[in-house]
Design an enzyme around this catalytic site. Structure first.
Site, PDB file in Angstrom:
ATOM      1  CE  LYS A   9      -6.707  23.825  47.748  1.00  0.00           C
ATOM      2  NZ  LYS A   9      -6.790  22.651  48.642  1.00  0.00           N
ATOM      3  CE1 TYR A  49     -11.576  20.320  47.637  1.00  0.00           C
ATOM      4  CE2 TYR A  49     -12.503  22.370  48.460  1.00  0.00           C
ATOM      5  CZ  TYR A  49     -11.422  21.645  47.981  1.00  0.00           C
ATOM      6  OH  TYR A  49     -10.184  22.252  47.848  1.00  0.00           O
ATOM      7  CG  PHE A  57     -10.947  16.656  55.689  1.00  0.00           C
ATOM      8  CD1 PHE A  57     -11.242  17.186  54.448  1.00  0.00           C
ATOM      9  CD2 PHE A  57     -10.526  15.326  55.762  1.00  0.00           C
ATOM     10  CE1 PHE A  57     -11.124  16.422  53.284  1.00  0.00           C
ATOM     11  CE2 PHE A  57     -10.396  14.550  54.605  1.00  0.00           C
ATOM     12  CZ  PHE A  57     -10.700  15.103  53.369  1.00  0.00           C
ATOM     13  NE  ARG A  85      -3.324  15.364  42.075  1.00  0.00           N
ATOM     14  CZ  ARG A  85      -4.122  15.374  43.148  1.00  0.00           C
ATOM     15  NH1 ARG A  85      -4.979  16.373  43.343  1.00  0.00           N
ATOM     16  NH2 ARG A  85      -4.060  14.419  44.037  1.00  0.00           N
ATOM     17  CB  THR A  91      -2.771  16.135  50.232  1.00  0.00           C
ATOM     18  OG1 THR A  91      -3.230  15.426  49.079  1.00  0.00           O
ATOM     19  CG2 THR A  91      -3.899  16.953  50.819  1.00  0.00           C
ATOM     20  NE  ARG A 102      -1.482  20.915  47.426  1.00  0.00           N
ATOM     21  CZ  ARG A 102      -2.323  19.969  47.036  1.00  0.00           C
ATOM     22  NH1 ARG A 102      -1.917  18.712  46.916  1.00  0.00           N
ATOM     23  NH2 ARG A 102      -3.587  20.269  46.768  1.00  0.00           N
ATOM     24  CG  ASN A 112      -3.499  21.761  50.173  1.00  0.00           C
ATOM     25  OD1 ASN A 112      -4.330  22.564  49.767  1.00  0.00           O
ATOM     26  ND2 ASN A 112      -3.643  20.462  50.044  1.00  0.00           N
ATOM     27  CG  HIS A 115      -8.393  21.825  43.401  1.00  0.00           C
ATOM     28  ND1 HIS A 115      -8.724  20.643  44.016  1.00  0.00           N
ATOM     29  CD2 HIS A 115      -8.868  21.738  42.128  1.00  0.00           C
ATOM     30  CE1 HIS A 115      -9.404  19.881  43.155  1.00  0.00           C
ATOM     31  NE2 HIS A 115      -9.501  20.518  42.000  1.00  0.00           N
ATOM     32  CD  GLU A 126     -11.994  19.114  39.998  1.00  0.00           C
ATOM     33  OE1 GLU A 126     -11.979  18.254  40.893  1.00  0.00           O
ATOM     34  OE2 GLU A 126     -10.964  19.708  39.605  1.00  0.00           O
TER      35      GLU A 126
HETATM   36  P1  DAT Z   1      -5.666  16.985  46.994  1.00  0.00           P
HETATM   37  O1  DAT Z   1      -6.029  18.445  47.138  1.00  0.00           O
HETATM   38  O2  DAT Z   1      -4.184  16.771  47.123  1.00  0.00           O
HETATM   39  O3  DAT Z   1      -6.259  16.348  45.772  1.00  0.00           O
HETATM   40  P2  DAT Z   1      -7.749  15.620  48.490  1.00  0.00           P
HETATM   41  O4  DAT Z   1      -8.555  15.671  47.248  1.00  0.00           O
HETATM   42  O5  DAT Z   1      -7.575  14.300  49.157  1.00  0.00           O
HETATM   43  O6  DAT Z   1      -6.291  16.232  48.267  1.00  0.00           O
HETATM   44  O7  DAT Z   1      -8.391  16.595  49.584  1.00  0.00           O
HETATM   45  C1  DAT Z   1      -8.948  17.830  49.183  1.00  0.00           C
HETATM   46  C2  DAT Z   1      -8.493  18.888  50.151  1.00  0.00           C
HETATM   47  O8  DAT Z   1      -9.031  18.601  51.446  1.00  0.00           O
HETATM   48  C3  DAT Z   1      -6.980  18.948  50.361  1.00  0.00           C
HETATM   49  O9  DAT Z   1      -6.352  19.765  49.399  1.00  0.00           O
HETATM   50  C4  DAT Z   1      -6.866  19.484  51.728  1.00  0.00           C
HETATM   51  C5  DAT Z   1      -8.078  18.932  52.451  1.00  0.00           C
HETATM   52  N1  DAT Z   1      -7.757  17.715  53.203  1.00  0.00           N
HETATM   53  C6  DAT Z   1      -7.511  16.484  52.699  1.00  0.00           C
HETATM   54  N2  DAT Z   1      -7.250  15.599  53.686  1.00  0.00           N
HETATM   55  C7  DAT Z   1      -7.356  16.303  54.836  1.00  0.00           C
HETATM   56  C8  DAT Z   1      -7.194  15.978  56.197  1.00  0.00           C
HETATM   57  N3  DAT Z   1      -6.895  14.735  56.614  1.00  0.00           N
HETATM   58  N4  DAT Z   1      -7.353  16.968  57.122  1.00  0.00           N
HETATM   59  C9  DAT Z   1      -7.673  18.230  56.751  1.00  0.00           C
HETATM   60  N5  DAT Z   1      -7.838  18.603  55.478  1.00  0.00           N
HETATM   61  C10 DAT Z   1      -7.679  17.664  54.530  1.00  0.00           C
HETATM   62 MG    MG Z   2      -8.302  16.196  45.287  1.00  0.00          MG
END
Ligand code: DAT
Ligand code: MG
Length: 147
Positions: A9, A49, A57, A85, A91, A102, A112, A115, A126
């Site tokens: 990212k 997303y 968020f 992963r 995350t 991370r 973080n 992805h 994706e």
């Molecule tokens: P991951 O990237 O570990 O699969 P996710 O799919 O739940 O996590 O969320 C996608 C992205 O959104 C994640 O990399 C960072 C952001 N994100 C997730 N939860 C968040 C939160 N509570 N506050 C801010 N950003 C968040």
């Molecule tokens: Mg995710």
């Protein structure tokens, strides 16, 4: 062989962590099938997303992912989705253990760095969002039988 979509990212690109992130996937024994630098459009970010639409968020996440360049990659190998992963870690960078990307390079939840697709089905969807079929290269690695 299973494939997964990995994105470095904008925070990872700005912080010059592209090389170290790619190195982890190479060291793990995965095979690079696609790679490009992308200025992510709002439309692509919304599709990528979509599952998070409506969450608190979401707007900030779209702003972040479109704020600068992203390195999009396809890595493949045995159990590539789950293995990737594990390399990423949880995350939240503050909770991610050392040894994970991370965990080693961040404290943020949103910023973080990387992805990784969370299931083979989502990986296929994706990859189709980020790459045209002719942008992916299929080849045999000489060390495949050892890995
Ligand atoms: P991951 O990237 O570990 O699969 P996710 O799919 O739940 O996590 O969320 C996608 C992205 O959104 C994640 O990399 C960072 C952001 N994100 C997730 N939860 C968040 C939160 N509570 N506050 C801010 N950003 C968040
Ligand atoms: Mg995710």
């Amino acid at each position: 062989m299973q494939q997964t979509l990995i994105l470095v990212k904008p925070d990872g690109v700005h912080r010059r962590l592209v090389g170290v992130i790619i190195e982890r996937f190479e060291q793990k024994g995965m095979r690079l099938a696609g790679l490009k630098l992308v200025q992510t459009s709002r439309a692509l970010a919304e599709k990528h997303y979509a599952v998070h639409k409506g969450k608190p968020f979401y707007d900030s996440l779209l702003q972040f992912i479109t704020s600068g360049p992203t390195v999009a990659m396809v890595w493949e190998g045995r159990e590539a989705v789950a293995a990737a992963r594990t390399l990423l870690g949880p995350t939240d960078g503050a909770k991610a253990p050392p040894g994970t990307l991370r965990g080693d390079f961040g404290l943020s939840v949103q910023n973080n760095l990387v992805h990784g697709s969370d299931s083979p089905e989502n990986a296929a969807a994706e990859i189709a969002l980020w790459f045209r079929p002719d942008e992916l290269v299929s080849y045999a690695s000489n060390d495949a039988s050892w890995i």
